[in-house]
Motif scaffolding. Sequence first.
Motif, PDB file in Angstrom:
ATOM      1  N   TYR A 113       0.844  -1.191   0.000  1.00 33.76           N
ATOM      2  CA  TYR A 113       0.000   0.000   0.000  1.00 33.76           C
ATOM      3  C   TYR A 113       0.882   1.244   0.000  1.00 33.76           C
ATOM      4  O   TYR A 113       1.675   1.445   0.920  1.00 33.76           O
ATOM      5  N   GLY A 114       0.732   2.075  -1.026  1.00 34.70           N
ATOM      6  CA  GLY A 114       1.546   3.278  -1.151  1.00 34.70           C
ATOM      7  C   GLY A 114       0.753   4.534  -0.874  1.00 34.70           C
ATOM      8  O   GLY A 114      -0.371   4.691  -1.360  1.00 34.70           O
ATOM      9  N   ALA A 115       1.336   5.433  -0.098  1.00 34.90           N
ATOM     10  CA  ALA A 115       0.706   6.721   0.194  1.00 34.90           C
ATOM     11  C   ALA A 115       1.019   7.695  -0.943  1.00 34.90           C
ATOM     12  O   ALA A 115       2.181   7.907  -1.284  1.00 34.90           O
ATOM     13  N   ALA A 116      -0.038   8.249  -1.532  1.00 32.30           N
ATOM     14  CA  ALA A 116       0.111   9.197  -2.642  1.00 32.30           C
ATOM     15  C   ALA A 116      -1.005  10.232  -2.538  1.00 32.30           C
ATOM     16  O   ALA A 116      -2.192   9.868  -2.542  1.00 32.30           O
ATOM     17  N   GLY A 117      -0.632  11.490  -2.437  1.00 31.99           N
ATOM     18  CA  GLY A 117      -1.597  12.555  -2.230  1.00 31.99           C
ATOM     19  C   GLY A 117      -2.705  12.620  -3.256  1.00 31.99           C
ATOM     20  O   GLY A 117      -3.822  13.010  -2.940  1.00 31.99           O
ATOM     21  N   GLU A 118      -2.420  12.224  -4.485  1.00 30.24           N
ATOM     22  CA  GLU A 118      -3.429  12.319  -5.543  1.00 30.24           C
ATOM     23  C   GLU A 118      -4.308  11.075  -5.652  1.00 30.24           C
ATOM     24  O   GLU A 118      -5.233  11.023  -6.454  1.00 30.24           O
ATOM     25  N   ALA A 119      -4.061  10.061  -4.846  1.00 32.30           N
ATOM     26  CA  ALA A 119      -4.855   8.830  -4.904  1.00 32.30           C
ATOM     27  C   ALA A 119      -6.299   9.118  -4.518  1.00 32.30           C
ATOM     28  O   ALA A 119      -6.591  10.024  -3.738  1.00 32.30           O
ATOM     29  N   THR A 120      -7.215   8.334  -5.069  1.00 30.69           N
ATOM     30  CA  THR A 120      -8.638   8.547  -4.791  1.00 30.69           C
ATOM     31  C   THR A 120      -9.156   7.669  -3.650  1.00 30.69           C
ATOM     32  O   THR A 120     -10.227   7.920  -3.127  1.00 30.69           O
ATOM     33  N   THR A 121      -8.404   6.658  -3.275  1.00 30.31           N
ATOM     34  CA  THR A 121      -8.815   5.791  -2.172  1.00 30.31           C
ATOM     35  C   THR A 121      -8.339   6.391  -0.854  1.00 30.31           C
ATOM     36  O   THR A 121      -7.143   6.615  -0.681  1.00 30.31           O
ATOM     37  N   PRO A 122      -9.257   6.664   0.076  1.00 29.50           N
ATOM     38  CA  PRO A 122      -8.814   7.191   1.373  1.00 29.50           C
ATOM     39  C   PRO A 122      -8.198   6.085   2.224  1.00 29.50           C
ATOM     40  O   PRO A 122      -8.546   4.909   2.082  1.00 29.50           O
ATOM     41  N   ILE A 123      -7.302   6.450   3.109  1.00 25.89           N
ATOM     42  CA  ILE A 123      -6.624   5.479   3.961  1.00 25.89           C
ATOM     43  C   ILE A 123      -7.612   4.636   4.763  1.00 25.89           C
ATOM     44  O   ILE A 123      -7.351   3.474   5.040  1.00 25.89           O
ATOM     45  N   SER A 124      -8.749   5.200   5.105  1.00 27.76           N
ATOM     46  CA  SER A 124      -9.738   4.467   5.903  1.00 27.76           C
ATOM     47  C   SER A 124     -10.330   3.263   5.162  1.00 27.76           C
ATOM     48  O   SER A 124     -10.921   2.391   5.785  1.00 27.76           O
ATOM     49  N   ARG A 125     -10.144   3.192   3.857  1.00 31.78           N
ATOM     50  CA  ARG A 125     -10.684   2.072   3.063  1.00 31.78           C
ATOM     51  C   ARG A 125      -9.663   0.950   2.856  1.00 31.78           C
ATOM     52  O   ARG A 125      -9.959  -0.040   2.207  1.00 31.78           O
ATOM     53  N   ILE A 126      -8.477   1.098   3.398  1.00 31.49           N
ATOM     54  CA  ILE A 126      -7.438   0.070   3.252  1.00 31.49           C
ATOM     55  C   ILE A 126      -7.631  -0.999   4.322  1.00 31.49           C
ATOM     56  O   ILE A 126      -7.842  -0.691   5.491  1.00 31.49           O
ATOM     57  N   ASP A 127      -7.548  -2.254   3.907  1.00 30.31           N
ATOM     58  CA  ASP A 127      -7.636  -3.383   4.839  1.00 30.31           C
ATOM     59  C   ASP A 127      -6.217  -3.805   5.184  1.00 30.31           C
ATOM     60  O   ASP A 127      -5.527  -4.422   4.385  1.00 30.31           O
ATOM     61  N   TRP A 128      -5.787  -3.450   6.389  1.00 30.71           N
ATOM     62  CA  TRP A 128      -4.424  -3.697   6.817  1.00 30.71           C
ATOM     63  C   TRP A 128      -4.233  -5.067   7.451  1.00 30.71           C
ATOM     64  O   TRP A 128      -3.142  -5.385   7.901  1.00 30.71           O
ATOM     65  N   THR A 129      -5.292  -5.883   7.527  1.00 33.75           N
ATOM     66  CA  THR A 129      -5.130  -7.208   8.120  1.00 33.75           C
ATOM     67  C   THR A 129      -4.298  -8.076   7.190  1.00 33.75           C
ATOM     68  O   THR A 129      -4.189  -7.812   6.002  1.00 33.75           O
ATOM     69  N   GLY A 130      -3.729  -9.112   7.731  1.00 33.17           N
ATOM     70  CA  GLY A 130      -2.826  -9.956   6.954  1.00 33.17           C
ATOM     71  C   GLY A 130      -1.451  -9.331   6.879  1.00 33.17           C
ATOM     72  O   GLY A 130      -1.080  -8.480   7.684  1.00 33.17           O
ATOM     73  N   LYS A 131      -0.680  -9.748   5.903  1.00 31.31           N
ATOM     74  CA  LYS A 131       0.676  -9.222   5.705  1.00 31.31           C
ATOM     75  C   LYS A 131       0.593  -7.932   4.901  1.00 31.31           C
ATOM     76  O   LYS A 131       0.152  -7.951   3.756  1.00 31.31           O
ATOM     77  N   SER A 132       1.020  -6.824   5.503  1.00 30.77           N
ATOM     78  CA  SER A 132       0.879  -5.510   4.872  1.00 30.77           C
ATOM     79  C   SER A 132       2.199  -4.768   4.819  1.00 30.77           C
ATOM     80  O   SER A 132       3.025  -4.882   5.724  1.00 30.77           O
ATOM     81  N   VAL A 133       2.341  -3.967   3.768  1.00 34.66           N
ATOM     82  CA  VAL A 133       3.498  -3.073   3.620  1.00 34.66           C
ATOM     83  C   VAL A 133       2.974  -1.671   3.360  1.00 34.66           C
ATOM     84  O   VAL A 133       2.142  -1.467   2.469  1.00 34.66           O
ATOM     85  N   LEU A 134       3.442  -0.723   4.139  1.00 40.44           N
ATOM     86  CA  LEU A 134       3.148   0.686   3.943  1.00 40.44           C
ATOM     87  C   LEU A 134       4.364   1.310   3.281  1.00 40.44           C
ATOM     88  O   LEU A 134       5.480   1.187   3.790  1.00 40.44           O
ATOM     89  N   VAL A 135       4.158   1.966   2.140  1.00 36.87           N
ATOM     90  CA  VAL A 135       5.260   2.608   1.411  1.00 36.87           C
ATOM     91  C   VAL A 135       5.047   4.116   1.430  1.00 36.87           C
ATOM     92  O   VAL A 135       3.985   4.606   1.043  1.00 36.87           O
ATOM     93  N   LEU A 136       6.072   4.838   1.881  1.00 35.46           N
ATOM     94  CA  LEU A 136       6.045   6.293   1.910  1.00 35.46           C
ATOM     95  C   LEU A 136       7.176   6.824   1.048  1.00 35.46           C
ATOM     96  O   LEU A 136       8.274   6.267   1.039  1.00 35.46           O
ATOM     97  N   GLY A 137       6.905   7.929   0.356  1.00 37.05           N
ATOM     98  CA  GLY A 137       7.878   8.475  -0.578  1.00 37.05           C
ATOM     99  C   GLY A 137       8.674   9.646  -0.027  1.00 37.05           C
ATOM    100  O   GLY A 137       8.469  10.125   1.088  1.00 37.05           O
ATOM    101  N   ASN A 138       9.560  10.098  -0.864  1.00 40.46           N
ATOM    102  CA  ASN A 138      10.476  11.205  -0.609  1.00 40.46           C
ATOM    103  C   ASN A 138       9.730  12.471  -0.204  1.00 40.46           C
ATOM    104  O   ASN A 138       8.617  12.722  -0.659  1.00 40.46           O
ATOM    105  N   GLU A 139      10.382  13.286   0.631  1.00 42.66           N
ATOM    106  CA  GLU A 139       9.788  14.507   1.151  1.00 42.66           C
ATOM    107  C   GLU A 139       9.295  15.458   0.056  1.00 42.66           C
ATOM    108  O   GLU A 139       8.275  16.110   0.229  1.00 42.66           O
ATOM    109  N   GLY A 140       9.998  15.555  -1.035  1.00 44.12           N
ATOM    110  CA  GLY A 140       9.620  16.512  -2.076  1.00 44.12           C
ATOM    111  C   GLY A 140       8.865  15.904  -3.242  1.00 44.12           C
ATOM    112  O   GLY A 140       7.922  16.495  -3.760  1.00 44.12           O
ATOM    113  N   LYS A 141       9.267  14.707  -3.650  1.00 40.61           N
ATOM    114  CA  LYS A 141       8.721  14.112  -4.874  1.00 40.61           C
ATOM    115  C   LYS A 141       7.735  12.980  -4.625  1.00 40.61           C
ATOM    116  O   LYS A 141       7.101  12.501  -5.562  1.00 40.61           O
ATOM    117  N   GLY A 142       7.628  12.513  -3.404  1.00 37.51           N
ATOM    118  CA  GLY A 142       6.724  11.402  -3.123  1.00 37.51           C
ATOM    119  C   GLY A 142       7.297  10.091  -3.640  1.00 37.51           C
ATOM    120  O   GLY A 142       8.517   9.911  -3.721  1.00 37.51           O
TER     121      GLY A 142
END
Length: 185
Positions: A113-142
């Motif tokens: 699961y990647g965090a991206a400001g322009e994504a249309t899916t809100p974080i509240s709709r992510i199912d984090w159960t099971g094996k999950s990976v959160l990916v965060l990008g660079n401070e300036g470029k994402g």
Amino acid sequence: AMAKGLNHQGILAITGEYPFVDLDRLLELAGQREHPLLLVLDQIQDPGNLGAIVRSACSLGAAGVIITKDRSATMTSAAVRSSAGASELTRIARVSNLVQCLDALKNGGYRIYGAAGEATTPISRIDWTGKSVLVLGNEGKGLRRLTRENCDTLFAIPMAGGFESLNVSAAAAICLYEATRNKNV
């Protein structure tokens, strides 16, 4: 005198290189958890942000953190200091090729699961159960293009007040909290 002008608060420690763990070992240890959550950082550059993110990861139950070797902050004294001790309690792996790492995680049964400001899916709709990976990008470029393309789902933190984004360490804390809350439901 050894602190060379840094605010040492009366304490100084002389240490060696930071003891990164091997990715395979990190996956082995994470696999011992019921719903492991791994945090992947795509070229975070500020050591203060890295340390604050490691502190949040430790505090909110992430099984480990994965950082890139190139064009990224590493666990310097500034990052360790910013982590407020969490760097000593958190398993951190460094990888040369993030796309290969994400492939290995997918092959191991993780959802990416990647965090991206322009994504249309809100974080509240992510199912984090099971094996999950959160990916965060660079401070300036994402997230970089190939990182973004290797995520299973991109999500956004809903923003109000006219801001497009948060500091990456603040975003990490929100995302990790939401993932932990979701896993405990």
